[in-house]
Design a protein around this motif. Structure first.
Motif, PDB file in Angstrom:
ATOM      1  N   PRO A  76      15.487 -36.004  49.276  1.00 33.43           N
ATOM      2  CA  PRO A  76      16.757 -36.689  49.009  1.00 33.43           C
ATOM      3  C   PRO A  76      17.853 -35.710  48.606  1.00 33.43           C
ATOM      4  N   ILE A  78      21.204 -35.494  46.476  1.00 31.08           N
ATOM      5  CA  ILE A  78      21.881 -36.219  45.401  1.00 31.08           C
ATOM      6  C   ILE A  78      23.391 -36.156  45.586  1.00 31.08           C
ATOM      7  N   VAL A  98      21.887 -41.365  47.262  1.00 31.48           N
ATOM      8  CA  VAL A  98      21.290 -40.287  48.044  1.00 31.48           C
ATOM      9  C   VAL A  98      21.922 -40.336  49.431  1.00 31.48           C
ATOM     10  N   ALA A 126      14.581 -45.853  44.752  1.00 34.57           N
ATOM     11  CA  ALA A 126      14.955 -44.561  44.185  1.00 34.57           C
ATOM     12  C   ALA A 126      14.990 -44.706  42.668  1.00 34.57           C
ATOM     13  N   TRP A 128      16.056 -42.973  39.305  1.00 39.77           N
ATOM     14  CA  TRP A 128      16.924 -41.916  38.768  1.00 39.77           C
ATOM     15  C   TRP A 128      16.624 -41.708  37.291  1.00 39.77           C
TER      16      TRP A 128
END
Length: 217
Positions: A76, A78, A98, A126, A128
């Motif tokens: 991924p 960022i 992403v 995802a 975080w």
């Protein structure tokens, strides 16, 4: 405050290195950032499926393993708003996402002794970790910020609002990481199945500061 699905702090997914090995649970393999388990089988088992010629046919799990190993899952990328190279501001929403080019189905196939399998991986979520103890679960890649939104608006699906600055922590920045979980569906050998929970991860540092208001007379 998170703009997504908040979760408590905890340990991350393993990301071992090295070739596949057999464990008590099954075939354990590395995808360069994630791990999965396939059903265990005994390669010397006498009652396995046989080909039309009566010879022992390779178990479909072996071919599944090969197909999954060939998946090239993207790391991924960022993205944030304010941008990663700019200072985030306390009490002002940070948008996270992403890069959408890293969020989509990935397929690979393998064939062994006439048994063919196709594996398709799809990103599911995802997670975080924001560096200050906060975590957010986003069920998609997140929405990129654009001028169509107000500068004070929160992300509709993947955002976070810092409550304290990072200037007192080592390096004067928070380490922000994202772990994208992929599930793999496979089909072949007259069977179908799922390999859940493969993980690809990335991280970067974000500086968070406070904006001071100066009153003049």
């Amino acid at each position: 405050m998170p703009h997504g699905e908040a979760i408590s702090s905890g340990g991350g997914d393993r990301a071992p290195k090295g070739p596949p090995t057999i464990t008590s649970s099954g075939w354990e393999y590395d995808l360069g950032g994630g791990m999965g388990i396939l059903p265990r089988f005994d390669p010397v088992k006498k009652d396995g499926p046989k080909s039309g010629s009566g010879e022992q046919q390779v178990p479909v799990e072996v071919v599944v393993q090969q197909a999954v190993k060939r998946l090239k899952l993207p790391q991924p990328l960022i993205r944030t708003s304010p941008g990663e190279d700019f200072v985030q501001v306390v009490h002002v929403p940070t948008w996270m996402w992403v890069e959408h080019s890293t969020w989509g189905p990935v397929s690979a196939s393998a064939a062994v002794e006439g048994v063919s399998v196709t594996a398709t991986a799809r990103p599911r979520k995802a997670v975080w970790s924001m560096g200050d103890g906060g975590q957010v679960v986003c069920r998609g890649p997140g929405t990129p910020y654009s001028d169509a939104y107000s500068p004070k608006a929160s992300s509709p699906d993947c955002g976070y609002t810092y409550q304290r600055a990072s200037l007192s922590v080592p390096g004067r920045a928070y380490t922000v990481s994202v772990q994208v979980t992929w599930d793999v569906e496979w089909r072949g050998g007259s069977k179908t199945g799922v390999v859940p929970g493969l993980v690809m991860a990335a991280q970067r540092r974000l500086v968070v500061d406070e904006v001071q208001t100066v009153v003049t007379r």
